[in-house]
Scaffold this motif. Structure first.
Motif, PDB file in Angstrom:
ATOM      1  N   GLU A 122       5.096  -2.259 -12.217  1.00  0.00           N
ATOM      2  CA  GLU A 122       5.899  -3.400 -12.639  1.00  0.00           C
ATOM      3  C   GLU A 122       6.326  -4.228 -11.427  1.00  0.00           C
ATOM      4  OE1 GLU A 122       9.086  -2.937 -15.475  1.00  0.00           O
ATOM      5  OE2 GLU A 122       8.317  -0.960 -16.081  1.00  0.00           O
ATOM      6  N   LEU A 123       6.547  -5.518 -11.671  1.00  0.00           N
ATOM      7  CA  LEU A 123       7.029  -6.407 -10.618  1.00  0.00           C
ATOM      8  C   LEU A 123       8.257  -7.158 -11.115  1.00  0.00           C
ATOM      9  CD1 LEU A 123       6.639  -7.603  -7.785  1.00  0.00           C
ATOM     10  CD2 LEU A 123       5.160  -9.349  -8.813  1.00  0.00           C
ATOM     11  N   LEU A 175      -0.959  -5.783  -6.375  1.00  0.00           N
ATOM     12  CA  LEU A 175      -0.440  -4.566  -6.999  1.00  0.00           C
ATOM     13  C   LEU A 175      -1.317  -4.130  -8.167  1.00  0.00           C
ATOM     14  CD1 LEU A 175       3.426  -5.143  -7.295  1.00  0.00           C
ATOM     15  CD2 LEU A 175       2.290  -3.410  -5.902  1.00  0.00           C
ATOM     16  N   PRO A 176      -1.459  -2.824  -8.380  1.00  0.00           N
ATOM     17  CA  PRO A 176      -2.118  -2.353  -9.609  1.00  0.00           C
ATOM     18  C   PRO A 176      -1.352  -2.827 -10.837  1.00  0.00           C
ATOM     19  CG  PRO A 176      -1.864  -0.562  -8.019  1.00  0.00           C
ATOM     20  CD  PRO A 176      -1.073  -1.708  -7.489  1.00  0.00           C
ATOM     21  N   GLN A 197       0.821  -1.197   0.000  1.00  0.00           N
ATOM     22  CA  GLN A 197       0.000   0.000   0.000  1.00  0.00           C
ATOM     23  C   GLN A 197       0.860   1.254   0.000  1.00  0.00           C
ATOM     24  OE1 GLN A 197      -3.387   0.109  -0.439  1.00  0.00           O
ATOM     25  NE2 GLN A 197      -2.851   2.254  -0.781  1.00  0.00           N
ATOM     26  N   GLU A 198       1.997   1.194   0.702  1.00  0.00           N
ATOM     27  CA  GLU A 198       2.899   2.338   0.723  1.00  0.00           C
ATOM     28  C   GLU A 198       3.554   2.548  -0.645  1.00  0.00           C
ATOM     29  OE1 GLU A 198       3.874   4.840   2.928  1.00  0.00           O
ATOM     30  OE2 GLU A 198       1.944   4.184   3.698  1.00  0.00           O
ATOM     31  N   TYR A 199       3.836   1.451  -1.353  1.00  0.00           N
ATOM     32  CA  TYR A 199       4.361   1.585  -2.706  1.00  0.00           C
ATOM     33  C   TYR A 199       3.406   2.389  -3.576  1.00  0.00           C
ATOM     34  CZ  TYR A 199       8.303  -1.636  -2.378  1.00  0.00           C
ATOM     35  OH  TYR A 199       9.498  -2.222  -2.065  1.00  0.00           O
ATOM     36  N   VAL A 200       2.137   2.050  -3.478  1.00  0.00           N
ATOM     37  CA  VAL A 200       1.130   2.741  -4.281  1.00  0.00           C
ATOM     38  C   VAL A 200       1.011   4.190  -3.837  1.00  0.00           C
ATOM     39  CG1 VAL A 200      -1.306   2.797  -4.916  1.00  0.00           C
ATOM     40  CG2 VAL A 200      -0.124   0.603  -4.728  1.00  0.00           C
ATOM     41  N   ASN A 201       0.993   4.418  -2.524  1.00  0.00           N
ATOM     42  CA  ASN A 201       0.832   5.777  -1.998  1.00  0.00           C
ATOM     43  C   ASN A 201       1.993   6.688  -2.411  1.00  0.00           C
ATOM     44  OD1 ASN A 201      -1.501   4.901  -0.748  1.00  0.00           O
ATOM     45  ND2 ASN A 201      -0.576   4.699   1.279  1.00  0.00           N
ATOM     46  N   LEU A 255       6.172 -19.307  -5.219  1.00  0.00           N
ATOM     47  CA  LEU A 255       5.186 -18.968  -6.243  1.00  0.00           C
ATOM     48  C   LEU A 255       3.915 -18.417  -5.621  1.00  0.00           C
ATOM     49  CD1 LEU A 255       5.632 -21.966  -8.709  1.00  0.00           C
ATOM     50  CD2 LEU A 255       6.155 -19.560  -9.167  1.00  0.00           C
ATOM     51  N   SER A 256       3.533 -18.955  -4.466  1.00  0.00           N
ATOM     52  CA  SER A 256       2.338 -18.426  -3.792  1.00  0.00           C
ATOM     53  C   SER A 256       2.552 -16.984  -3.347  1.00  0.00           C
ATOM     54  CB  SER A 256       1.968 -19.309  -2.599  1.00  0.00           C
ATOM     55  OG  SER A 256       2.907 -19.187  -1.549  1.00  0.00           O
ATOM     56  N   LEU A 257       3.791 -16.640  -2.933  1.00  0.00           N
ATOM     57  CA  LEU A 257       4.079 -15.271  -2.505  1.00  0.00           C
ATOM     58  C   LEU A 257       4.030 -14.304  -3.682  1.00  0.00           C
ATOM     59  CD1 LEU A 257       7.075 -15.718  -0.008  1.00  0.00           C
ATOM     60  CD2 LEU A 257       4.658 -15.378   0.541  1.00  0.00           C
ATOM     61  N   VAL A 258       4.688 -14.660  -4.775  1.00  0.00           N
ATOM     62  CA  VAL A 258       4.741 -13.732  -5.903  1.00  0.00           C
ATOM     63  C   VAL A 258       3.368 -13.582  -6.549  1.00  0.00           C
ATOM     64  CG1 VAL A 258       5.419 -15.439  -7.653  1.00  0.00           C
ATOM     65  CG2 VAL A 258       6.097 -13.052  -7.926  1.00  0.00           C
ATOM     66  N   ARG A 259       2.564 -14.626  -6.581  1.00  0.00           N
ATOM     67  CA  ARG A 259       1.212 -14.508  -7.126  1.00  0.00           C
ATOM     68  C   ARG A 259       0.352 -13.595  -6.263  1.00  0.00           C
ATOM     69  NH1 ARG A 259       1.276 -20.871  -8.189  1.00  0.00           N
ATOM     70  NH2 ARG A 259       1.929 -20.880 -10.396  1.00  0.00           N
TER      71      ARG A 259
END
Length: 363
Positions: free
Chosen positions: A182-183, A177-178, A144-148, A167-171
Protein backbone atom coordinates in the motif's frame (compact mmCIF):
# COMPACT_ATOMS: atom_id res chain seq x y z
CA UNK A 1 21.08 12.31 15.41
CA UNK A 2 20.25 11.25 11.88
CA UNK A 3 23.02 10.46 9.42
CA UNK A 4 21.66 13.35 7.33
CA UNK A 5 18.74 15.76 7.90
CA UNK A 6 15.31 14.35 7.06
CA UNK A 7 12.41 16.57 6.11
CA UNK A 8 8.70 16.91 5.57
CA UNK A 9 6.79 19.65 3.75
CA UNK A 10 7.77 22.40 6.18
CA UNK A 11 10.90 21.44 8.13
CA UNK A 12 14.12 19.43 8.19
CA UNK A 13 15.11 17.50 11.31
CA UNK A 14 18.61 16.55 12.43
CA UNK A 15 17.50 13.85 14.81
CA UNK A 16 14.78 12.36 16.96
CA UNK A 17 13.98 12.87 20.62
CA UNK A 18 11.55 11.39 23.10
CA UNK A 19 10.33 12.42 26.56
CA UNK A 20 9.89 9.66 29.14
CA UNK A 21 8.05 9.79 32.46
CA UNK A 22 8.91 7.16 35.07
CA UNK A 23 6.71 6.78 38.14
CA UNK A 24 7.71 4.43 40.98
CA UNK A 25 5.27 3.33 43.66
CA UNK A 26 6.05 2.67 47.32
CA UNK A 27 5.83 -1.02 46.44
CA UNK A 28 8.69 -0.61 43.94
CA UNK A 29 6.60 -0.94 40.75
CA UNK A 30 7.71 1.43 37.99
CA UNK A 31 5.41 2.60 35.22
CA UNK A 32 6.42 4.44 32.09
CA UNK A 33 4.72 6.99 29.90
CA UNK A 34 5.76 9.47 27.24
CA UNK A 35 4.78 13.05 26.64
CA UNK A 36 4.68 14.97 23.39
CA UNK A 37 6.80 18.00 22.52
CA UNK A 38 10.26 19.44 23.23
CA UNK A 39 11.43 19.11 26.82
CA UNK A 40 12.98 22.59 26.94
CA UNK A 41 9.50 24.13 26.73
CA UNK A 42 8.44 22.17 29.83
CA UNK A 43 11.54 22.52 31.97
CA UNK A 44 10.65 25.37 34.34
CA UNK A 45 7.13 24.05 34.91
CA UNK A 46 8.24 20.44 35.41
CA UNK A 47 10.94 21.47 37.84
CA UNK A 48 8.31 22.99 40.14
CA UNK A 49 5.47 20.60 39.34
CA UNK A 50 6.92 17.09 39.64
CA UNK A 51 7.76 17.29 43.37
CA UNK A 52 4.10 18.16 44.00
CA UNK A 53 3.04 14.78 42.59
CA UNK A 54 5.17 12.78 45.05
CA UNK A 55 2.80 11.04 47.42
CA UNK A 56 -0.29 11.20 45.20
CA UNK A 57 -2.37 8.03 45.48
CA UNK A 58 -2.64 5.79 42.43
CA UNK A 59 -5.80 4.13 43.72
CA UNK A 60 -7.72 5.41 40.71
CA UNK A 61 -7.02 7.47 37.61
CA UNK A 62 -9.67 9.99 38.63
CA UNK A 63 -7.66 10.68 41.79
CA UNK A 64 -4.46 11.25 39.81
CA UNK A 65 -6.27 13.39 37.24
CA UNK A 66 -7.69 15.68 39.92
CA UNK A 67 -4.21 16.16 41.40
CA UNK A 68 -2.77 16.92 37.96
CA UNK A 69 -5.47 19.46 37.15
CA UNK A 70 -5.06 21.22 40.49
CA UNK A 71 -1.36 21.74 39.82
CA UNK A 72 -1.38 22.35 36.05
CA UNK A 73 -4.44 24.49 35.39
CA UNK A 74 -3.30 28.00 34.56
CA UNK A 75 0.40 27.07 34.58
CA UNK A 76 0.75 25.47 31.13
CA UNK A 77 -0.97 26.02 27.80
CA UNK A 78 -3.73 23.41 27.20
CA UNK A 79 -1.67 21.36 24.71
CA UNK A 80 1.32 21.00 27.03
CA UNK A 81 -0.90 20.31 30.03
CA UNK A 82 -2.69 17.59 28.07
CA UNK A 83 0.60 16.04 27.05
CA UNK A 84 1.71 15.72 30.68
CA UNK A 85 -1.68 14.26 31.61
CA UNK A 86 -1.20 11.73 28.79
CA UNK A 87 2.22 10.69 30.09
CA UNK A 88 0.85 10.22 33.61
CA UNK A 89 -2.10 8.22 32.29
CA UNK A 90 0.18 5.90 30.31
CA UNK A 91 2.45 5.37 33.33
CA UNK A 92 -0.61 4.79 35.53
CA UNK A 93 -1.91 1.98 33.30
CA UNK A 94 1.56 0.45 33.05
CA UNK A 95 1.64 0.27 36.86
CA UNK A 96 -1.90 -1.14 37.04
CA UNK A 97 -0.96 -3.88 34.58
CA UNK A 98 2.25 -4.80 36.37
CA UNK A 99 0.53 -4.85 39.75
CA UNK A 100 -2.09 -7.30 38.45
CA UNK A 101 0.35 -9.25 36.24
CA UNK A 102 -1.76 -8.49 33.19
CA UNK A 103 -1.21 -6.51 30.04
CA UNK A 104 -3.05 -3.20 29.75
CA UNK A 105 -4.92 -4.77 26.85
CA UNK A 106 -6.26 -7.46 29.20
CA UNK A 107 -7.27 -4.88 31.79
CA UNK A 108 -9.37 -3.25 29.09
CA UNK A 109 -11.06 -6.51 28.10
CA UNK A 110 -8.81 -7.53 25.23
CA UNK A 111 -7.26 -10.94 24.71
CA UNK A 112 -3.75 -11.73 25.90
CA UNK A 113 -3.00 -14.01 22.94
CA UNK A 114 -0.11 -12.56 20.88
CA UNK A 115 -1.41 -10.89 17.75
CA UNK A 116 0.53 -10.10 14.62
CA UNK A 117 -0.06 -6.52 13.45
CA UNK A 118 0.83 -5.59 9.84
CA UNK A 119 2.73 -2.33 9.58
CA UNK A 120 3.45 0.48 7.18
CA UNK A 121 6.69 2.40 7.20
CA UNK A 122 6.77 6.17 7.44
CA UNK A 123 9.56 7.11 5.10
CA UNK A 124 10.67 8.74 1.86
CA UNK A 125 11.54 11.79 3.90
CA UNK A 126 12.95 14.67 1.91
CA UNK A 127 16.71 15.10 1.78
CA UNK A 128 18.57 18.35 1.25
CA UNK A 129 19.06 18.33 -2.54
CA UNK A 130 19.21 20.89 -5.34
CA UNK A 131 16.24 19.67 -7.39
CA UNK A 132 13.03 17.80 -6.71
CA UNK A 133 13.99 14.90 -8.97
CA UNK A 134 17.20 14.40 -6.96
CA UNK A 135 15.02 12.98 -4.17
CA UNK A 136 14.31 9.88 -6.23
CA UNK A 137 17.77 8.35 -5.89
CA UNK A 138 17.28 8.29 -2.10
CA UNK A 139 13.72 7.04 -2.45
CA UNK A 140 14.65 4.16 -4.76
CA UNK A 141 17.36 2.91 -2.39
CA UNK A 142 14.84 3.04 0.44
CA UNK A 143 12.07 1.29 -1.48
CA UNK A 144 14.11 -1.85 -1.93
CA UNK A 145 14.59 -2.05 1.82
CA UNK A 146 10.84 -1.75 2.33
CA UNK A 147 10.36 -4.80 0.15
CA UNK A 148 13.23 -6.70 1.78
CA UNK A 149 11.88 -6.10 5.29
CA UNK A 150 8.35 -7.08 4.35
CA UNK A 151 6.57 -3.79 5.02
CA UNK A 152 2.93 -3.97 3.99
CA UNK A 153 2.76 -0.26 3.19
CA UNK A 154 4.72 2.95 2.78
CA UNK A 155 3.74 6.49 3.77
CA UNK A 156 5.74 9.06 1.82
CA UNK A 157 5.99 12.81 2.24
CA UNK A 158 4.47 15.45 -0.01
CA UNK A 159 3.92 19.20 -0.10
CA UNK A 160 7.41 20.70 -0.29
CA UNK A 161 7.45 21.20 -4.05
CA UNK A 162 4.89 22.24 -6.66
CA UNK A 163 1.91 19.96 -7.28
CA UNK A 164 3.30 18.78 -10.63
CA UNK A 165 6.72 17.99 -9.14
CA UNK A 166 5.13 16.13 -6.26
CA UNK A 167 2.95 14.16 -8.64
CA UNK A 168 6.06 13.03 -10.50
CA UNK A 169 7.54 11.76 -7.20
CA UNK A 170 4.48 9.81 -6.09
CA UNK A 171 4.00 8.28 -9.55
CA UNK A 172 7.62 7.16 -9.60
CA UNK A 173 7.32 5.60 -6.13
CA UNK A 174 4.04 3.86 -6.95
CA UNK A 175 5.55 2.42 -10.14
CA UNK A 176 8.55 1.09 -8.26
CA UNK A 177 6.61 -0.53 -5.42
CA UNK A 178 5.00 -3.97 -5.81
CA UNK A 179 1.23 -3.75 -6.18
CA UNK A 180 0.83 -5.62 -2.89
CA UNK A 181 2.45 -2.75 -0.95
CA UNK A 182 0.00 0.00 0.00
CA UNK A 183 1.01 3.62 -0.55
CA UNK A 184 -0.12 6.56 1.58
CA UNK A 185 0.81 10.24 1.35
CA UNK A 186 1.42 12.65 4.26
CA UNK A 187 1.43 16.38 3.48
CA UNK A 188 2.22 17.33 7.11
CA UNK A 189 0.05 20.45 6.97
CA UNK A 190 2.05 21.83 4.03
CA UNK A 191 1.70 25.20 2.35
CA UNK A 192 -0.52 24.31 -0.62
CA UNK A 193 -3.80 26.17 -0.92
CA UNK A 194 -7.17 24.42 -1.21
CA UNK A 195 -7.17 24.42 -5.03
CA UNK A 196 -3.66 22.95 -5.28
CA UNK A 197 -4.45 20.29 -2.67
CA UNK A 198 -7.66 19.30 -4.47
CA UNK A 199 -5.79 18.92 -7.77
CA UNK A 200 -3.14 16.76 -6.12
CA UNK A 201 -5.81 14.60 -4.43
CA UNK A 202 -7.65 14.11 -7.73
CA UNK A 203 -4.48 12.90 -9.45
CA UNK A 204 -3.19 10.56 -6.72
CA UNK A 205 -6.64 9.05 -6.24
CA UNK A 206 -6.17 7.43 -9.64
CA UNK A 207 -3.01 5.75 -8.35
CA UNK A 208 -4.94 3.84 -5.67
CA UNK A 209 -3.44 5.74 -2.73
CA UNK A 210 -4.85 4.41 0.56
CA UNK A 211 -5.16 7.79 2.28
CA UNK A 212 -4.06 11.43 2.17
CA UNK A 213 -2.84 12.59 5.56
CA UNK A 214 -2.98 16.08 7.08
CA UNK A 215 -3.41 18.10 3.88
CA UNK A 216 -4.16 21.17 6.04
CA UNK A 217 -3.38 22.47 9.50
CA UNK A 218 -5.08 20.44 12.23
CA UNK A 219 -7.95 22.77 13.08
CA UNK A 220 -8.86 23.98 9.58
CA UNK A 221 -11.94 21.78 9.71
CA UNK A 222 -13.80 23.71 6.98
CA UNK A 223 -10.97 23.11 4.50
CA UNK A 224 -11.02 19.39 5.31
CA UNK A 225 -14.77 19.33 4.73
CA UNK A 226 -14.44 21.11 1.37
CA UNK A 227 -11.74 18.68 0.20
CA UNK A 228 -13.70 15.64 1.40
CA UNK A 229 -16.62 16.76 -0.76
CA UNK A 230 -14.37 16.90 -3.84
CA UNK A 231 -12.56 13.57 -3.59
CA UNK A 232 -13.29 9.95 -2.72
CA UNK A 233 -9.72 9.58 -1.46
CA UNK A 234 -9.88 8.90 2.31
CA UNK A 235 -8.49 11.75 4.40
CA UNK A 236 -6.51 11.00 7.58
CA UNK A 237 -5.84 13.33 10.51
CA UNK A 238 -6.04 13.68 14.27
CA UNK A 239 -2.50 13.34 15.60
CA UNK A 240 -2.59 16.89 16.99
CA UNK A 241 -5.97 16.62 18.70
CA UNK A 242 -5.95 16.74 22.49
CA UNK A 243 -9.62 16.36 23.45
CA UNK A 244 -12.59 14.30 22.28
CA UNK A 245 -14.37 17.45 21.11
CA UNK A 246 -11.55 17.90 18.60
CA UNK A 247 -11.87 14.35 17.33
CA UNK A 248 -15.60 14.89 16.92
CA UNK A 249 -14.89 17.93 14.74
CA UNK A 250 -12.32 15.97 12.73
CA UNK A 251 -14.87 13.30 11.94
CA UNK A 252 -17.59 15.82 11.09
CA UNK A 253 -15.16 17.46 8.64
CA UNK A 254 -15.12 14.31 6.51
CA UNK A 255 -11.95 12.61 7.77
CA UNK A 256 -12.29 8.83 7.41
CA UNK A 257 -9.16 7.73 9.28
CA UNK A 258 -8.41 9.10 12.75
CA UNK A 259 -4.83 8.92 14.04
CA UNK A 260 -4.67 9.64 17.78
CA UNK A 261 -1.30 10.33 19.39
CA UNK A 262 -1.48 8.64 22.81
CA UNK A 263 1.17 10.93 24.27
CA UNK A 264 -1.05 13.95 23.56
CA UNK A 265 -4.73 12.94 23.50
CA UNK A 266 -5.00 11.74 27.12
CA UNK A 267 -3.15 8.43 27.07
CA UNK A 268 -4.99 5.12 27.23
CA UNK A 269 -7.96 6.84 28.87
CA UNK A 270 -8.92 8.04 25.39
CA UNK A 271 -9.29 4.47 24.10
CA UNK A 272 -12.93 3.92 25.06
CA UNK A 273 -14.30 7.22 23.72
CA UNK A 274 -12.28 6.90 20.50
CA UNK A 275 -13.49 3.36 19.84
CA UNK A 276 -17.08 4.49 20.47
CA UNK A 277 -16.58 7.43 18.09
CA UNK A 278 -15.21 5.17 15.36
CA UNK A 279 -18.11 2.76 15.69
CA UNK A 280 -20.70 5.51 15.66
CA UNK A 281 -19.34 7.06 12.44
CA UNK A 282 -17.94 3.92 10.75
CA UNK A 283 -14.44 5.35 10.45
CA UNK A 284 -11.02 3.75 10.84
CA UNK A 285 -8.53 4.29 13.66
CA UNK A 286 -4.81 3.66 13.58
CA UNK A 287 -2.54 5.48 16.06
CA UNK A 288 0.16 7.97 15.21
CA UNK A 289 3.46 6.82 16.75
CA UNK A 290 6.72 8.76 17.03
CA UNK A 291 8.48 8.07 20.30
CA UNK A 292 10.29 5.41 22.32
CA UNK A 293 9.38 1.76 22.76
CA UNK A 294 6.88 2.44 25.56
CA UNK A 295 4.72 4.45 23.19
CA UNK A 296 4.95 1.76 20.50
CA UNK A 297 3.92 -0.91 23.00
CA UNK A 298 1.01 1.19 24.27
CA UNK A 299 -0.09 2.04 20.73
CA UNK A 300 0.02 -1.62 19.70
CA UNK A 301 -2.25 -2.56 22.59
CA UNK A 302 -4.58 0.32 21.75
CA UNK A 303 -4.61 -0.78 18.10
CA UNK A 304 -5.44 -4.33 19.12
CA UNK A 305 -8.28 -3.10 21.33
CA UNK A 306 -9.72 -1.17 18.37
CA UNK A 307 -9.83 -4.36 16.32
CA UNK A 308 -9.40 -2.55 13.01
CA UNK A 309 -7.76 -3.71 9.81
CA UNK A 310 -5.70 -0.61 8.94
CA UNK A 311 -1.92 -0.82 8.91
CA UNK A 312 0.05 0.25 12.00
CA UNK A 313 2.71 2.98 11.82
CA UNK A 314 6.33 1.87 12.18
CA UNK A 315 8.68 4.59 10.86
CA UNK A 316 11.45 3.48 8.53
CA UNK A 317 14.41 4.63 10.63
CA UNK A 318 17.42 3.17 12.34
CA UNK A 319 16.05 4.19 15.72
CA UNK A 320 18.04 3.21 18.83
CA UNK A 321 15.32 4.67 21.08
CA UNK A 322 13.08 1.92 19.74
CA UNK A 323 15.32 -0.80 18.36
CA UNK A 324 18.38 -0.79 20.64
CA UNK A 325 16.70 -0.21 24.00
CA UNK A 326 13.74 -2.56 23.65
CA UNK A 327 13.20 -6.26 23.04
CA UNK A 328 9.99 -7.47 21.49
CA UNK A 329 9.46 -4.62 19.04
CA UNK A 330 11.26 -6.14 16.09
CA UNK A 331 9.68 -6.30 12.67
CA UNK A 332 9.19 -9.81 11.29
CA UNK A 333 7.59 -10.53 7.93
CA UNK A 334 6.09 -7.07 7.88
CA UNK A 335 4.40 -7.49 11.28
CA UNK A 336 4.89 -6.57 14.92
CA UNK A 337 3.74 -8.74 17.81
CA UNK A 338 1.44 -7.04 20.32
CA UNK A 339 3.28 -7.23 23.68
CA UNK A 340 1.48 -9.63 26.03
CA UNK A 341 3.50 -9.20 29.24
CA UNK A 342 2.38 -7.18 32.29
CA UNK A 343 1.72 -3.49 31.70
CA UNK A 344 3.10 -2.41 28.36
CA UNK A 345 4.76 -5.81 28.12
CA UNK A 346 8.15 -4.66 26.85
CA UNK A 347 11.54 -5.33 28.37
CA UNK A 348 14.14 -2.61 28.05
CA UNK A 349 17.71 -1.87 29.03
CA UNK A 350 17.70 1.27 31.16
CA UNK A 351 21.50 1.30 31.30
CA UNK A 352 21.69 1.66 27.51
CA UNK A 353 19.48 4.74 27.80
CA UNK A 354 22.27 6.58 29.58
CA UNK A 355 24.29 7.12 26.43
CA UNK A 356 21.31 8.84 24.80
CA UNK A 357 20.10 10.75 27.86
CA UNK A 358 20.44 14.52 27.45
CA UNK A 359 18.43 15.68 30.46
CA UNK A 360 17.21 14.10 33.71
CA UNK A 361 14.80 15.67 36.19
CA UNK A 362 13.88 13.60 39.25
CA UNK A 363 11.83 14.07 42.40
Amino acid sequence: EFERPLGNSTDFFRGKHANVLKITTDEGISGFGEFFGVWESYYEQLKDFLPCMVGVSLASWEHVERALRSFLDGILPPCERRSIESAFNLAYWDIRGKASQKSVLELWGGTAAPRQVPVYGTGCFYRVVDRCEDQLSFFYEELQEYVNRGYRGLKMKAGRYSVDEELSLVRAVRKELPESVELMVDINCGTWNAEQTARYAEQVEELGISWLEEPFHPHEYDRYRELAEKTALPLAAGEHETEMAGFERVVRSGVKIVQPELSLCGGFAAAGPLIELAGRHSIGITPHVWGMGFLYAAALQFYSLCGGDLLFEYPFLDDPLRDELFDGLKLKNGCLTVPAGPGWGVEWDETVLRKYLVFLLSS
